[in-house]
Design an enzyme around this catalytic site. Structure first.
Site, PDB file in Angstrom:
ATOM      1  N   ASP A 114     -26.339 -13.057 -13.289  1.00  0.00           N
ATOM      2  CA  ASP A 114     -26.134 -13.520 -11.920  1.00  0.00           C
ATOM      3  C   ASP A 114     -26.519 -15.002 -11.853  1.00  0.00           C
ATOM      4  OD1 ASP A 114     -25.408 -13.302  -9.278  1.00  0.00           O
ATOM      5  OD2 ASP A 114     -27.307 -12.447  -8.621  1.00  0.00           O
ATOM      6  N   HIS A 121     -26.372 -22.543  -0.678  1.00  0.00           N
ATOM      7  CA  HIS A 121     -27.326 -21.418  -0.764  1.00  0.00           C
ATOM      8  C   HIS A 121     -28.634 -21.869  -1.411  1.00  0.00           C
ATOM      9  CE1 HIS A 121     -29.133 -17.515  -1.367  1.00  0.00           C
ATOM     10  NE2 HIS A 121     -29.268 -17.794  -2.647  1.00  0.00           N
ATOM     11  N   GLU A 185     -26.465 -10.100  -0.662  1.00  0.00           N
ATOM     12  CA  GLU A 185     -25.813 -11.387  -0.863  1.00  0.00           C
ATOM     13  C   GLU A 185     -24.344 -11.153  -1.187  1.00  0.00           C
ATOM     14  OE1 GLU A 185     -28.011 -13.209  -4.056  1.00  0.00           O
ATOM     15  OE2 GLU A 185     -29.725 -13.677  -2.779  1.00  0.00           O
ATOM     16  N   GLU A 187     -21.094 -12.148  -3.089  1.00  0.00           N
ATOM     17  CA  GLU A 187     -20.809 -12.875  -4.321  1.00  0.00           C
ATOM     18  C   GLU A 187     -19.428 -12.517  -4.872  1.00  0.00           C
ATOM     19  OE1 GLU A 187     -23.942 -12.825  -7.195  1.00  0.00           O
ATOM     20  OE2 GLU A 187     -25.534 -12.904  -5.691  1.00  0.00           O
ATOM     21  N   ASP A 219     -24.972  -8.236  -3.953  1.00  0.00           N
ATOM     22  CA  ASP A 219     -26.229  -8.344  -4.705  1.00  0.00           C
ATOM     23  C   ASP A 219     -27.372  -7.976  -3.760  1.00  0.00           C
ATOM     24  OD1 ASP A 219     -28.328  -9.061  -6.354  1.00  0.00           O
ATOM     25  OD2 ASP A 219     -28.078 -11.209  -6.001  1.00  0.00           O
ATOM     26  N   ARG A 223     -36.568  -8.613  -0.724  1.00  0.00           N
ATOM     27  CA  ARG A 223     -37.168  -9.955  -0.733  1.00  0.00           C
ATOM     28  C   ARG A 223     -38.680  -9.936  -0.875  1.00  0.00           C
ATOM     29  NH1 ARG A 223     -33.018 -13.002  -2.308  1.00  0.00           N
ATOM     30  NH2 ARG A 223     -31.294 -12.970  -0.831  1.00  0.00           N
ATOM     31  N   GLN A 226     -39.360  -9.144  -4.547  1.00  0.00           N
ATOM     32  CA  GLN A 226     -38.984 -10.315  -5.344  1.00  0.00           C
ATOM     33  C   GLN A 226     -40.023 -11.424  -5.215  1.00  0.00           C
ATOM     34  OE1 GLN A 226     -35.107 -11.826  -4.225  1.00  0.00           O
ATOM     35  NE2 GLN A 226     -35.184 -13.523  -5.676  1.00  0.00           N
ATOM     36  N   LYS A 239     -34.264  -6.823  -7.574  1.00  0.00           N
ATOM     37  CA  LYS A 239     -32.797  -6.836  -7.663  1.00  0.00           C
ATOM     38  C   LYS A 239     -32.249  -5.626  -8.421  1.00  0.00           C
ATOM     39  CE  LYS A 239     -31.922 -11.327  -6.407  1.00  0.00           C
ATOM     40  NZ  LYS A 239     -30.874 -11.785  -5.474  1.00  0.00           N
ATOM     41  N   THR A 243     -26.572  -3.025  -7.690  1.00  0.00           N
ATOM     42  CA  THR A 243     -25.636  -4.121  -7.450  1.00  0.00           C
ATOM     43  C   THR A 243     -24.274  -3.467  -7.263  1.00  0.00           C
ATOM     44  OG1 THR A 243     -26.919  -5.534  -8.944  1.00  0.00           O
ATOM     45  CG2 THR A 243     -24.698  -6.285  -8.359  1.00  0.00           C
ATOM     46  N   GLU A 342     -30.772 -16.361   4.580  1.00  0.00           N
ATOM     47  CA  GLU A 342     -30.366 -17.609   5.216  1.00  0.00           C
ATOM     48  C   GLU A 342     -29.986 -17.401   6.688  1.00  0.00           C
ATOM     49  OE1 GLU A 342     -27.778 -17.775   1.515  1.00  0.00           O
ATOM     50  OE2 GLU A 342     -27.485 -19.775   2.366  1.00  0.00           O
TER      51      GLU A 342
END
Lengths: 404, 404
Positions: A114, A121, A185, A187, A219, A223, A226, A239, A243, A342
């Protein structure tokens, strides 16, 4: 890992473009009652052409695209040509209505990488996670920053995503509990068809010889997990629980008419990462949450291009194998952001959905749908395969006090 | 990926212990002239018993152990018992001299995880790389820190390791050039036999049901490349060019009599990482460089144990698959350090080898051999399979100015 057919895209925003008759993405499907006979097919509008019955080649009567992909670019091109001829010549009687098919994982993922190739971003995430510092680290301008993810937990679109447990800091204590900050996310992923040789880097010019096609990728990211784990070795359990990948793999050849310029790279890259010609793709994403469109970023905003990613990841002599998947990282452009991190400033500024509810991060039951339309220079448009996941509640974990 | 047979361990230090007749590690071998017929065998002293001829089961006439490993613990135990009976009953006439065999990759690696579970290594590396800060980050005490590596570049012992190119800072400029700081780490790896189900974490008590065996691992590292790339997503190209694994996989059952206490964990772990009984292993490593022993750390010094690593990596619901490999991270104890980073203080204090030459990091042509002896509580000793690699010079890279 069987899922319901989601060929029609389900609920979501205003993308009413289909696959059309010329894009011809590949997938692996079963028909009910014959789940022991997965076959390779191509999507034609809202139907599926069974390649296992069209061609006398065992690579199409397998539960994955890996064997076909490994045949190489000449075979990809001739197969595509034969399919077009067959459709022109009346193969329509062989078409199976998509609603009668159950889509499966399209290929076995070898290594999963990834990247983090969107300047917007990286900037947004850096500002939120490391306020007061330069959001872009020095290395980011010189190479497409990336990491290896877990290939064994890449799942096909439609597979429920169970809220993971993990360790994080809560009220000053380290706890093991279901994540409180489940993000996703948007992607785009590139699928390697041909393997390369250990010790031989690939050049950017070899990209089309090795890359078979394109998928959409969700993805999922815990958080809080992580944040606690990632120094100094990077994301791991935050993560690796899931996926999501689209069931349909769009051939790279189909996207050729959608190639467009990508952002100017300044400072210029070192020679081994330079590309000839435009390697952006005019692909417009749309991520919706419970039917509300929350982001619609354009993929041609990505700073690092896919040929550069492939050249970088093999520049140390690492080989690629059929089924390697490398994803772009979150697609965010100047106007639209492809992650809740975000969109909500790490949960601090919740989004309002169409039903009036608010979201900082994902709730149990939330339905995330990523769609995309490819815009070709001649005005033709077609969609990529959808990537969709519904959040399932955390499961009780045997013997774990914190989980109850 | 064929290599010369290195069953006898080659040059190196003073470990003169063999496999013996009871340890019975598994490997995949060919005999010259029949390279299209790889078979599964077990090592008996300096010979190999061909299981493809002993058992009427196709899993032993395959180029990998994966199918056999996937059969599960009951099959592993009964197969081991049958082999012992066969050897007791005169199967010795079926033995092939090891020097007539060519060892291959013993299994196809699914996902590869590398941990960082030695307190001494983490402390030493933190002091060297981040002077003036606490060398141990807060998360380290609460979970076995790890990351995903590249499974497609795990190679079998004896495969040459080509010095990789990469981007790093040299004299203030970012260059793409052969690494100037090629390191190697001595590690022990655990091989998953049985797959688990997505969403279902494994407990520490399930370790022996899922883990098939143990290998030795050389984790090659380009320190300059790693230093430039690793923030914020962790090691990538600084590690992904090659990881060497022993050709022989020692069954976990063989190591049961070598289980011993591991260091006390303070603070105590959260409940899901607690273990019953001792889960250290009395395995003594010896890493030599061109015949000079440069490190001899004891594996029972590792702070985080293998059952804790497996429980952690599945604690978010990630599944494991047959062929998953997870390695310990550098084995360093209070007296011995398992990497050149530590042994030479990042190259600043070169080692002197027996031939009088000095090494900060590895030179082209250097021959690294990792061996290990298992010490059982009853006094029995046997070795693990060796992991060996010779550094090949960087190759010129087509179209790359800096590489010439």
């Amino acid at each position: 890992m069987l899922v319901e057919a989601v060929l029609d895209g389900g609920s979501g925003g205003g993308l009413e473009v289909g696959f059309g008759r010329d894009a011809l993405p590949y997938g692996v499907f079963c028909v009910p009652g014959r789940f022991d006979e997965p076959r390779v097919g191509v999507a034609v509008d809202d139907a599926i052409l069974d390649l296992g019955s069209l061609f006398d080649d065992p690579v199409f009567r397998q539960p994955s695209l890996n064997a076909f992909m490994a045949q190489g670019r000449a075979s990809w091109a001739s197969t595509r040509q034969h399919i077009k001829s067959a459709l022109a010549g009346g193969a329509h009687e062989r078409l199976i209505a998509a609603e009668h098919a159950v889509m499966q994982m399209p290929f076995e993922v070898a290594d999963f990488v990834d990247f983090n190739s969107s300047l917007q971003h990286a900037t947004n995430a850096g500002r939120i996670l490391r306020p007061g510092t330069d959001p872009i680290r020095p290395n980011w301008w010189h190479l497409p920053v990336g990491y290896h993810g877990r290939s064994g937990t890449v799942v096909v679109s439609g597979t429920p995503v169970t809220r993971p447990h993990g360790q994080f800091v809560n009220a000053g204590a380290v706890v093991f509990a279901p994540t409180q900050r489940l993000d996703v996310e948007a992607e785009v992923g590139f699928v390697v068809g041909c393997g390369s040789t250990l010790g031989d880097p690939l050049t950017t010019a070899q990209f089309s010889d090795y890359v078979f096609g394109v998928v959409l990728v969700l993805d999922w990211s815990a958080r809080d997990v992580q944040a606690f784990e990632y120094l100094p070795l990077g994301p791991f359990l935050g993560k690796s629980f899931a996926t999501t990948m689209s069931a349909w793999v769009m051939p790279l050849e189909a996207l050729d008419p959608a190639r467009t310029v990508s952002p100017t790279q300044d400072p210029p890259t070192l020679e081994h990462l330079r590309v000839d010609g435009p390697w952006g793709f005019d692909v417009r994403l749309e991520m919706s949450l419970n039917g509300t469109v929350i982001s619609a970023p354009h993929f041609d905003s990505m700073y690092w291009t896919a040929p550069q990613q492939l050249a970088h990841l093999t520049s140390n002599g690492a080989r690629v194998r059929p089924g390697d998947l490398f994803a772009s990282g979150t697609v965010s452009d100047e106007h639209e952001s492809g992650s809740l991190l975000e969109l909500t400033s790490d949960g601090a500024k919740p989004l309002q959905l169409a039903d009036g509810s608010n979201r900082g991060y994902l709730d149990d039951g939330d339905d995330v749908l990523l769609r995309a339309v490819v815009h070709c220079f001649d005005g033709t448009r077609f969609r990529l395969g959808d990537a969709r996941g519904v959040v399932a509640p955390a499961r009780p974990v045997a013997g774990l006090d914190d989980a109850r």
